[in-house]
Design an enzyme around this catalytic site. Sequence first.
Site, PDB file in Angstrom:
ATOM      1  N   HIS A 121       0.824  -1.224   0.000  1.00 12.87           N
ATOM      2  CA  HIS A 121       0.000   0.000   0.000  1.00 12.87           C
ATOM      3  C   HIS A 121       0.856   1.272   0.000  1.00 12.87           C
ATOM      4  O   HIS A 121       0.328   2.365  -0.233  1.00 12.87           O
ATOM      5  CB  HIS A 121      -0.917   0.055   1.223  1.00 12.87           C
ATOM      6  CG  HIS A 121      -1.968  -1.014   1.238  1.00 12.87           C
ATOM      7  ND1 HIS A 121      -2.861  -1.190   0.206  1.00 12.87           N
ATOM      8  CD2 HIS A 121      -2.263  -1.972   2.158  1.00 12.87           C
ATOM      9  CE1 HIS A 121      -3.661  -2.210   0.494  1.00 12.87           C
ATOM     10  NE2 HIS A 121      -3.323  -2.701   1.670  1.00 12.87           N
ATOM     11  N   ASP A 157      -2.488 -10.781  -2.092  1.00 13.51           N
ATOM     12  CA  ASP A 157      -3.076 -10.214  -0.876  1.00 13.51           C
ATOM     13  C   ASP A 157      -4.554  -9.865  -1.132  1.00 13.51           C
ATOM     14  O   ASP A 157      -4.924  -9.517  -2.244  1.00 13.51           O
ATOM     15  CB  ASP A 157      -2.294  -8.949  -0.492  1.00 13.51           C
ATOM     16  CG  ASP A 157      -2.655  -8.420   0.884  1.00 13.51           C
ATOM     17  OD1 ASP A 157      -1.887  -8.673   1.835  1.00 13.51           O
ATOM     18  OD2 ASP A 157      -3.705  -7.758   1.016  1.00 13.51           O
ATOM     19  N   ASP A 239      -4.159 -12.751   3.740  1.00 15.40           N
ATOM     20  CA  ASP A 239      -5.482 -12.363   4.242  1.00 15.40           C
ATOM     21  C   ASP A 239      -6.614 -12.728   3.288  1.00 15.40           C
ATOM     22  O   ASP A 239      -7.777 -12.442   3.556  1.00 15.40           O
ATOM     23  CB  ASP A 239      -5.520 -10.862   4.605  1.00 15.40           C
ATOM     24  CG  ASP A 239      -4.851  -9.979   3.583  1.00 15.40           C
ATOM     25  OD1 ASP A 239      -4.488 -10.481   2.494  1.00 15.40           O
ATOM     26  OD2 ASP A 239      -4.673  -8.782   3.865  1.00 15.40           O
TER      27      ASP A 239
END
Length: 302
Positions: A121, A157, A239
């Site tokens: 990110h 992810d 995740d």
Amino acid sequence: MRTAVIYDDIFLKHDLPTHPENALRLKYFLKSLPEFNIPVLKPKNVSYDILRAVHFENYIEDVRISCRENAPGFFDPDTYYGEYTFDVALMAAGAVEMGVELLLSGKLRSVFCAVRPPGHHAEKGRAMGFCIFNNVAVGAVKALSLGAQRVFIVDFDAHHGNGTQHIFENTPEVFYFSTHQYPFYPGTGSTKENRSNVLNVPMKEGTGDAEFQKAYGETYRKAVKSFSPDIILVSAGYDLHRDDPLAGLEVTDSGIEYIITQILESAEELKIPVLFSLEGGYNLYALERCGRITFRKLAEFS
Ligand SMILES: [Zn+2]
């Protein structure tokens, strides 16, 4: 054994136990590693010139000063820092830089960088979503600096790697492929953003193994083969697992094994090395199982 894990205890020193992105994650992820005969290498600090090719100099300096003079605090509502965070983040990026060096020199076929904080990110000039420096972006810039012609980044992810996409969307030598829950944090990653070197495959909440098998068995395999890279870098965020408390995808252990296998098989088919860098994953027990699956596959393919 031509695989290795790059890890240092310094990665545990960026920590906030009440936060989902805490040091225990890495301990659980690595719990099964002694079951495999995989060597663990210590990273070195990132080269400043490579870090500066990814992030604005004033941003790097802001992070340093915040950690040295104002710790603890938050860069954004999600992203905490402490007195060690700057040093830890430099070493996380350095682990990926070192992994790329080892792979492109032909010493290893695969590397897993078991690092924190995560990176995908992080934008050129902004910490975001638990990420400080964009570790995989550092790896891609390093690979190009060592003579790689093309670098393929695959990001499984559950969240879209906005930082990685933005850093490279105007760099035709780098391809960014991402599967992620959408719509979801951080809001980017729709197919409208796709271009010749960006392929987003958004997944609705509740998407499980079957769709991911299609995405990795078909879409990913086709994309990586036609780009014909010299190295594959993986933003390995776990995740997407069904037990994850932050995301809403329904991928099982065997779905994750399928994805890892497709990535390793694609590297083998193209005769190129592959580097994994840890991103998210917030259920400790799922992380332990995902670590075991990943290390077993790395050992099998090495
Ligand atoms: Zn994530």
